[in-house]
Design a protein around this motif. Sequence first.
Motif, PDB file in Angstrom:
ATOM      1  N   GLN A 198       0.838  -1.187   0.000  1.00  0.00           N
ATOM      2  CA  GLN A 198       0.000   0.000   0.000  1.00  0.00           C
ATOM      3  C   GLN A 198       0.883   1.251   0.000  1.00  0.00           C
ATOM      4  O   GLN A 198       2.028   1.219   0.452  1.00  0.00           O
ATOM      5  CB  GLN A 198      -0.906   0.023   1.234  1.00  0.00           C
ATOM      6  CG  GLN A 198      -1.781  -1.198   1.413  1.00  0.00           C
ATOM      7  CD  GLN A 198      -2.977  -1.224   0.485  1.00  0.00           C
ATOM      8  OE1 GLN A 198      -3.292  -0.210  -0.164  1.00  0.00           O
ATOM      9  NE2 GLN A 198      -3.660  -2.352   0.414  1.00  0.00           N
ATOM     10  N   VAL A 249      -3.589   3.999  -1.317  1.00  0.00           N
ATOM     11  CA  VAL A 249      -3.938   3.214  -2.508  1.00  0.00           C
ATOM     12  C   VAL A 249      -2.977   2.035  -2.606  1.00  0.00           C
ATOM     13  O   VAL A 249      -1.876   2.054  -2.048  1.00  0.00           O
ATOM     14  CB  VAL A 249      -3.854   4.058  -3.800  1.00  0.00           C
ATOM     15  CG1 VAL A 249      -4.840   5.205  -3.762  1.00  0.00           C
ATOM     16  CG2 VAL A 249      -2.437   4.569  -4.045  1.00  0.00           C
ATOM     17  N   SER A 272      -2.123  -0.416  -8.272  1.00  0.00           N
ATOM     18  CA  SER A 272      -3.458   0.024  -8.698  1.00  0.00           C
ATOM     19  C   SER A 272      -3.348   1.056  -9.818  1.00  0.00           C
ATOM     20  O   SER A 272      -2.318   1.715  -9.994  1.00  0.00           O
ATOM     21  CB  SER A 272      -4.212   0.637  -7.520  1.00  0.00           C
ATOM     22  OG  SER A 272      -3.576   1.834  -7.095  1.00  0.00           O
ATOM     23  N   THR A 307      -4.892   3.798  -9.816  1.00  0.00           N
ATOM     24  CA  THR A 307      -4.825   5.110  -9.165  1.00  0.00           C
ATOM     25  C   THR A 307      -3.382   5.525  -8.920  1.00  0.00           C
ATOM     26  O   THR A 307      -2.988   6.670  -9.198  1.00  0.00           O
ATOM     27  CB  THR A 307      -5.578   5.082  -7.818  1.00  0.00           C
ATOM     28  OG1 THR A 307      -6.926   4.682  -8.046  1.00  0.00           O
ATOM     29  CG2 THR A 307      -5.557   6.442  -7.145  1.00  0.00           C
TER      30      THR A 307
END
Length: 550
Positions: A50, A61, A65, A67
């Motif tokens: 993360q 996020v 990912s 993002t």
Amino acid sequence: MEKEINKNTSDYEEEEILNEEDNATGVWKVITIIESANLDIFLDENNTLQVLLDQSTGKIVELDSDTFKNWVLYQCYEHDKKPPGTESIIKAVKIIDTKTRLKTKNTKKLYVRVAEEGSGVFWYDLGRKAVRYDKNGWAIKDAPVLFRRFNTQKPQVEPLQGKGLDDFIRLINLSSRDDEILLKTFIVSAFIPDFPHPILVLHGQQGSSKSTTSRFLKEIIDPSTLKTRSIAGKQQDFTIAMASNWAMFYDNITNLTVEQSDQLCRSSTGEGVGQRKLYTDKEEVVFNFKNILGLNGVNCVANKPDLLDRSVIIKLSRIPESLRKTEKEIESTFEKMKPYILGECFDIASEAIKIEPSIKLKKYPRMADFAQWGFAINEVIKTGGEAFLQAYENNILTQNEKAVEVNPVAVAVMNLIKSDKVGEITGSPEYIYKKLISNAKQYDLDYMRDKYWPKNSSWLVRKMEEIIPNLEKLGISVSHYKQGGKRWVNIADKTRAKVDINSFTGGSLLVKDGWMDADFINEEIRNSYYEFDNEKEFVTDEINVDEIQF
């Protein structure tokens, strides 16, 4: 090291070598830009990397990912005034992933909406700030714990000191005082994480505000742009929804499959749910949910004994037309009281945290932690812990009745034993199976068409096992055992008075369906008289009591 280009290298091969070099340079540029941002990259409880992107908002996020990759794209554009290649970003993220896993010891647990920091210290996520509450009270602060935040989540309003819970309960047309006690307890307990909470099952006629009640509960406990939802059919969809919500309320459910019932049970009590990270990934992630869950439907949609055991069933009454209000009016009233509802929930939770460790109940039901916290909560709100336990016990009795009503084997057993003159039957599984079907025909009940009805006597005992606890609560015992190399099933109505065979001085004692109405008859007598013929019916209908040696 640069690759050598010689005179024998073709134009195509030369272009490939130069592209490889350009790509490598691009990857290292991207890595340099990411590392220069000094991001907090850590492993969560599921071994997923993360990234804490923004300290001020707490935005987190996944490293892998879209993002995060979009964030990297923007940072590179800001740095070089031109975007890097997509492949460079993918490779750079993969390298950072591998490097971090090999070197980092930075692990942190992430929470959704509610967290326990330590013994008796809890946090509730408001969006940017959080409520800290313990035995000394509550306050709004910056949280030291990390919360996952998803696109569907909404910030919560800031709680205010005051009273609002009773006003909210009056908005709902509950059917009994017991239901008021249990609904209040359910709401406040939703702010205490890390124990199995019962599943709230609302049912009632059309016009009883089941959907509105579910939406309001979602807004109080875990506000989201998606206030209620349909239950997912696929395990993966269900798991994703559970992982991104603290509270889930399913609307207008007419039926639950066996798989859906099992999913709800596991998500309520914290049993592990395994799922692959990706369809092509062999690594499995295990989620241990203890979510707040609710269902509503016209009828009680919980129909499996395991699900009913984990439920609180509340009936809503139809709202008379003279008392109905527009949706806009109800929403406006609710929004005004919501900050005070939250404030009172934190007041009650704080006091309950203080007294809960000292509470020891005489006996605990299936959802033992809920009973423990429920007692504490009701001591705080002056309803009284004993009143709560009585309301919960009454609800458990309702659960047992519902479990029997929806289970064809349970209904058949109840009808058979209640119609039996003696109130106790013993025989082989084959014999009991025939008796159940024969009795059903007398009541014009066609169990054979029910999908839950065992297709043969081999499955009968297994199906009985599912509802034994529910029948026992209603005074019907079902047991099975082996004796003399044979399997036996005994069904007895424990609510009936027994006749002591020792009170007989002579005459004969009727044996109904091969079983004398007495637990006190010794094994010798049983072995002497209980013999089957080829049709598996008992040969002896009457036993002369004078012949029995005591």
